[in-house]
Design a protein around this motif. Structure first.
Motif, short mmCIF file in Angstrom:
data_model
loop_
_atom_site.label_atom_id
_atom_site.label_comp_id
_atom_site.label_asym_id
_atom_site.label_seq_id
_atom_site.Cartn_x
_atom_site.Cartn_y
_atom_site.Cartn_z
N ASN A 577 -15.27 28.32 -43.54
CA ASN A 577 -15.18 27.25 -42.56
C ASN A 577 -15.86 27.69 -41.27
O ASN A 577 -15.42 28.65 -40.63
CB ASN A 577 -13.72 26.90 -42.29
CG ASN A 577 -13.58 25.66 -41.41
OD1 ASN A 577 -14.53 24.92 -41.20
ND2 ASN A 577 -12.38 25.45 -40.90
N VAL A 578 -16.95 27.01 -40.89
CA VAL A 578 -17.70 27.34 -39.68
C VAL A 578 -17.51 26.22 -38.68
O VAL A 578 -17.74 25.05 -39.00
CB VAL A 578 -19.19 27.55 -39.99
CG1 VAL A 578 -19.95 27.92 -38.71
CG2 VAL A 578 -19.37 28.63 -41.04
N ILE A 579 -17.09 26.57 -37.47
CA ILE A 579 -16.80 25.59 -36.42
C ILE A 579 -17.68 25.88 -35.21
O ILE A 579 -17.77 27.03 -34.76
CB ILE A 579 -15.32 25.64 -36.01
CG1 ILE A 579 -14.42 25.40 -37.23
CG2 ILE A 579 -15.02 24.62 -34.92
CD1 ILE A 579 -12.97 25.68 -36.97
N ALA A 580 -18.34 24.84 -34.71
CA ALA A 580 -19.13 24.95 -33.49
C ALA A 580 -18.44 24.10 -32.43
O ALA A 580 -18.25 22.90 -32.61
CB ALA A 580 -20.55 24.47 -33.72
N GLY A 581 -18.06 24.73 -31.31
CA GLY A 581 -17.37 24.02 -30.25
C GLY A 581 -18.05 24.20 -28.91
O GLY A 581 -18.53 25.28 -28.58
N TRP A 582 -18.07 23.13 -28.13
CA TRP A 582 -18.58 23.19 -26.77
C TRP A 582 -17.58 22.48 -25.87
O TRP A 582 -16.50 22.09 -26.31
CB TRP A 582 -19.98 22.58 -26.67
CG TRP A 582 -20.10 21.19 -27.23
CD1 TRP A 582 -20.04 20.01 -26.57
CD2 TRP A 582 -20.31 20.85 -28.61
NE1 TRP A 582 -20.19 18.94 -27.42
CE2 TRP A 582 -20.37 19.43 -28.68
CE3 TRP A 582 -20.47 21.57 -29.78
CZ2 TRP A 582 -20.56 18.75 -29.88
CZ3 TRP A 582 -20.66 20.90 -30.97
CH2 TRP A 582 -20.71 19.51 -31.01
N PHE A 583 -17.90 22.35 -24.60
CA PHE A 583 -16.91 21.95 -23.61
C PHE A 583 -16.25 20.61 -23.93
O PHE A 583 -15.07 20.42 -23.70
CB PHE A 583 -17.55 21.91 -22.22
CG PHE A 583 -16.56 21.68 -21.12
CD1 PHE A 583 -15.50 22.54 -20.93
CD2 PHE A 583 -16.69 20.59 -20.27
CE1 PHE A 583 -14.58 22.33 -19.92
CE2 PHE A 583 -15.77 20.38 -19.24
CZ PHE A 583 -14.72 21.25 -19.07
N TYR A 584 -16.98 19.65 -24.47
CA TYR A 584 -16.41 18.33 -24.69
C TYR A 584 -16.65 17.86 -26.12
O TYR A 584 -16.85 16.68 -26.37
CB TYR A 584 -16.99 17.30 -23.71
CG TYR A 584 -18.44 17.52 -23.35
CD1 TYR A 584 -19.44 17.14 -24.23
CD2 TYR A 584 -18.79 18.13 -22.16
CE1 TYR A 584 -20.77 17.34 -23.92
CE2 TYR A 584 -20.12 18.35 -21.83
CZ TYR A 584 -21.11 17.95 -22.72
OH TYR A 584 -22.43 18.17 -22.40
N GLY A 585 -16.63 18.81 -27.05
CA GLY A 585 -16.78 18.41 -28.44
C GLY A 585 -16.80 19.59 -29.39
O GLY A 585 -16.93 20.74 -28.98
N SER A 586 -16.69 19.29 -30.67
CA SER A 586 -16.78 20.32 -31.72
C SER A 586 -17.01 19.64 -33.05
O SER A 586 -16.62 18.49 -33.27
CB SER A 586 -15.49 21.16 -31.76
OG SER A 586 -14.40 20.36 -32.17
N TYR A 587 -17.65 20.38 -33.93
CA TYR A 587 -17.85 19.95 -35.31
C TYR A 587 -17.69 21.17 -36.20
O TYR A 587 -17.89 22.31 -35.77
CB TYR A 587 -19.24 19.33 -35.52
CG TYR A 587 -19.33 17.88 -35.09
CD1 TYR A 587 -18.72 16.88 -35.83
CD2 TYR A 587 -20.02 17.52 -33.94
CE1 TYR A 587 -18.80 15.55 -35.44
CE2 TYR A 587 -20.11 16.19 -33.54
CZ TYR A 587 -19.49 15.22 -34.29
OH TYR A 587 -19.56 13.91 -33.90
N GLY A 588 -17.34 20.92 -37.46
CA GLY A 588 -17.19 22.01 -38.41
C GLY A 588 -17.58 21.58 -39.80
O GLY A 588 -17.63 20.38 -40.11
N ALA A 589 -17.88 22.58 -40.66
CA ALA A 589 -18.26 22.30 -42.04
C ALA A 589 -18.07 23.56 -42.87
O ALA A 589 -17.92 24.67 -42.32
CB ALA A 589 -19.71 21.81 -42.12
N LEU A 590 -18.07 23.41 -44.20
CA LEU A 590 -17.89 24.52 -45.12
C LEU A 590 -19.24 24.96 -45.67
O LEU A 590 -20.14 24.14 -45.91
CB LEU A 590 -16.97 24.13 -46.27
CG LEU A 590 -15.56 23.68 -45.91
CD1 LEU A 590 -14.79 23.27 -47.17
CD2 LEU A 590 -14.83 24.77 -45.15
N THR A 591 -19.37 26.27 -45.88
CA THR A 591 -20.61 26.80 -46.45
C THR A 591 -20.73 26.42 -47.92
O THR A 591 -19.73 26.26 -48.63
CB THR A 591 -20.65 28.33 -46.31
OG1 THR A 591 -19.51 28.89 -46.95
CG2 THR A 591 -20.66 28.75 -44.85
N ASN A 592 -22.00 26.29 -48.37
CA ASN A 592 -22.24 25.96 -49.77
C ASN A 592 -22.23 27.23 -50.63
O ASN A 592 -21.86 28.32 -50.17
CB ASN A 592 -23.56 25.19 -49.90
CG ASN A 592 -24.75 26.00 -49.39
OD1 ASN A 592 -24.68 27.23 -49.27
ND2 ASN A 592 -25.84 25.31 -49.07
N ALA A 593 -22.66 27.09 -51.87
CA ALA A 593 -22.64 28.23 -52.80
C ALA A 593 -23.54 29.36 -52.33
O ALA A 593 -23.34 30.52 -52.71
CB ALA A 593 -23.05 27.77 -54.20
#
Length: 698
Positions: A577-593
């Protein structure tokens, strides 16, 4: 000491009385012993001396109870009664059936008493009506159960669907049910001397096409058990249909129920061990026979004691004492002029509760078995302190009348009360020495709360300021790429001073409008949504004015391309699980094979990346993004067992050992491990023990 909000200025001074003595460990004086030689009660003034059953406080002897039992059908018998919360069944006890049958009806007669409160009782009132027709529902059973206090207050609705019941100030769960309606529950709270209205709407139950029926008999004599109630309901961990049946003269019961599996249990069957069994299955269109027996448990245990003030240890006369054994509520009694009480119960897990005017209700529990006598003193905390204050309008500075103010224990359990402010905005609570949250709430204002952490004297002032919701924040959401207006995004507006938050969604033209409080510290926030990075603005608001805040939202023009691998083997890690966060938002996703993932983020922003995978240590780090691709390799270290020990000696510059020094060991794990080395000359024997290194301090 009072921890209050910034608006609590101009507090009246606390009275110059020294802090009272902290509560001593007086509760430890309570004794609990069994006198197996006698079944008679004893007073605290003359322990061991027999008391005639006719002289018991409240006349709760079994001779008196039998006399009461003859008058069960007398007119004017009040409906309201106090019933404690349920306990789990205990071990079975067997004895003579004769005592059991004599006592049953007499025990029920005592339930008509109403409870006294530690402060003036409040009233819960309302009407029960049918959901489909709106007509009143007569005979509905109303139960009011405390959230952290072992009492249940019960009554029934009159022919007009009206009910009224007196309860001490507290938080409760109110339940309502009838044989033909679904059982519903509501959360309510009642203050000292207040009336809380709660109207109830009942939904008819459908599909009761099954029956559970049978006979209840004495497990020793085989005689029918003829007094009490049988319940068929869902087990405690589920919901569903619930219905009851009383026992007739032959011990027969019959319960109409919806098809399904039920827990069959007894209620109010005195002189027997409580019974509960799950599952009993019922099929539609047919009757399920379920006969069962109960083990007799004679009412031959006396519980005696004294109700005392927890601070002074003085006896408290006129306190009401309630006793529940397993799931059975026994006759309550009142302490005499010496604070003494005596009650007669059956064997099992007994919970005793005491309540007196000017004190916090208290309870204790013990196991009793008969025949015999037990002694249990009950200690009540006095309402010796005062919490008071004024609630005012933050704009006009005028006191606010009719504001609901609550006194809640800080740690969830304890004394609770609530009141409303008078015409000047003044409120007052009598309270015990405890930690509280004082809160005020009224329509049209942001709520207010403060902590009362300790008492420096008999009076604590806690003034509150409520800020009116009379300001408007409005604006447009604008696309930072092409300047178009953005519909359908959520906008949040937060007042940092009061904590009041409200939100709205931009309309088809990108316009949003919210009504909020008057404040110099308003945060307008659009969190990252869809292809937009979000934005934030800080403004102030004024009474009855509109503050315009247009927000320009940048597109997510940076692509973070992450490759997650095992730091030891170099192999890719899928499902991280990789999460990218900044001051007013964030998104995340799972790595593939292949251990890869793409996350969109704003360009030119500081973005914090976090990678988590099962069996690996957490990785985190910042980066500044640019437009386009941003490649980030992440190597995760396996989370190895913590089976490595580091040992050594700590010495000062002269070579002398330093006892009690704390050594910190940090490594790949985010949590440092600590140890306090022992000052010994010889290290413990261990394989591969390294030679100690001397660490010179200073």
């Amino acid at each position: 000491m009072l921890a209050s909000s910034p608006s609590d200025d101009d507090n009246p001074p606390k009275e110059g009385i020294p802090r009272r003595t902290i509560k001593e460990s007086l509760r430890n004086e309570a004794t609990h012993r069994r006198d197996s030689a006698s079944q008679a009660p004893a007073t605290r003034a003359d322990v061991g001396a027999p008391i005639s059953p006719c002289t018991l406080r409240g006349d709760n002897s079994f001779e008196a109870l039998k006399r009461r039992g003859r008058d069960l059908t007398a007119p004017g018998l009040p409906h309201s009664r106090v019933v404690p919360m349920n306990l789990s069944p205990n071990e079975h006890r067997v004895s003579s059936t004769a005592i059991v049958l004599v006592a049953m009806a007499a025990l029920v007669a005592t339930f008509a008493n109403t409870a006294s409160a530690s402060g003036p009782d409040g009233q819960v009132r309302g009407f029960a009506t049918e959901y489909l027709t709106g007509s009143p529902v007569a005979g509905a059973e109303i139960g009011i159960e405390a959230s952290d206090f072992p009492w249940v207050f019960q009554t029934t609705t009159d022919p007009g669907g009206y009910y009224s019941i007196a309860v001490p100030p507290h938080r409760y769960t109110l339940s309502v049910s009838t044989p033909i309606h679904v059982r519903d529950q509501y959360s309510i709270a009642v203050g000292s001397g207040e009336t809380t209205w709660r109207n109830l709407t009942l939904t008819p139950v459908g599909g009761r096409t099954a029956w559970i029926q049978g006979y209840l008999t004495d497990g020793v004599s085989g005689f029918p058990v003829t007094a009490g109630t049988i319940v068929a309901g869902p087990p405690s961990w589920t919901g569903g249909d619930r219905n009851t049946s009383s026992l007739n003269a032959t011990g027969y019961y019959e319960i109409a129920i919806s098809p399904g599996s039920y827990e069959v249990s007894t209620e109010g069957v005195f002189g027997y061990d409580p019974y509960s069994y799950y599952p009993v299955s019922a099929s539609g269109g047919r009757a399920t026979w379920y006969n069962f027996t109960l083990n007799p448990n004679p009412v031959n245990v006396w519980i005696n004691g004294t109700v005392r003030d927890s601070i002074t240890s003085a006896a408290i006369p006129g306190a009401r004492v309630f006793v529940r054994v397993d799931t059975l509520q026994f006759p309550d009694t009142t302490s005499d002029a010496n604070g003494s009480y005596s009650v007669q119960v059956q064997s099992g897990s007994a919970e005793l509760s005491a309540d007196a005017v000017g004190y916090v209700p208290a309870s204790t529990s013990t196991y009793v078995w008969g025949p015999g006598a037990y002694y249990e003193d009950l200690y009540l905390d006095p309402l010796s302190l005062s919490i008071r204050g004024y609630v005012r309008d933050g704009v006009t500075k005028v006191g606010l009348p009719g504001v609901r103010v609550t006194l809640t224990p800080l740690f969830g359990t304890g004394y609770y009360d609530q009141t409303t402010t008078d015409a000047a905005g003044y409120y007052h609570f009598a309270a015990p020495d405890d930690y509280f949250v004082v809160a005020a709430n009224v329509a049209g204002y942001a709520p207010w709360s403060t902590w009362v952490l300790s008492f420096g004297g008999p009076v604590v002032w806690a003034n509150g300021t409520l800020w009116p919701i009379i300001s408007t924040v409005s604006g447009y959401l604008i696309d930072g790429l092409d300047g178009t207006r953005i519909p359908g995004l959520l906008v949040s507006v937060l007042d940092l001073r009061s904590g009041y938050v409200v939100s709205a969604t931009s309309d088809a033209t990108g316009l949003y409008t919210v009504t909020t409080t008057v404040s110099p510290a308003i945060v307008v926030d659009v969190y990252a949504q869809g292809p937009y990075a979000g934005n934030i603005a800080y403004v102030g608001t004024r009474p009855y004015q509109t503050t315009w805040v247009n927000l320009t939202l940048a597109r997510l023009s940076a692509q973070i391309l992450v490759n997650v691998t095992d730091a030891v083997t170099g192999l890719p890690i899928s499902g991280a699980n990789v999460i990218a966060g900044w001051f007013y938002g964030s998104y995340g996703a799972l790595t593939n094979a292949s251990g890869q993932v793409r996350i969109d983020a704003p360009a030119g922003a500081v973005v914090y990346l976090t990678a988590l995978a099962s069996g690996y240590l957490i990785w985190t780090g910042p980066m500044t993004t640019v437009v386009g691709a941003n490649w980030v390799p992440i190597r995760l270290y396996p989370d190895l067992p913590k089976d490595v020990r580091i040992r050594g000696y700590v010495n000062d510059t002269s070579g002398a050992a330093i006892w009690g020094a704390t050594v910190h060991a940090t490594g790949p794990s985010a949590s440092p491990r600590r140890s306090a080395p022992r000052n010994t000359g010889t290290p413990p024997r261990r394989r591969r023990w390294p030679r100690p290194r001397a660490i010179r301090s200073g």
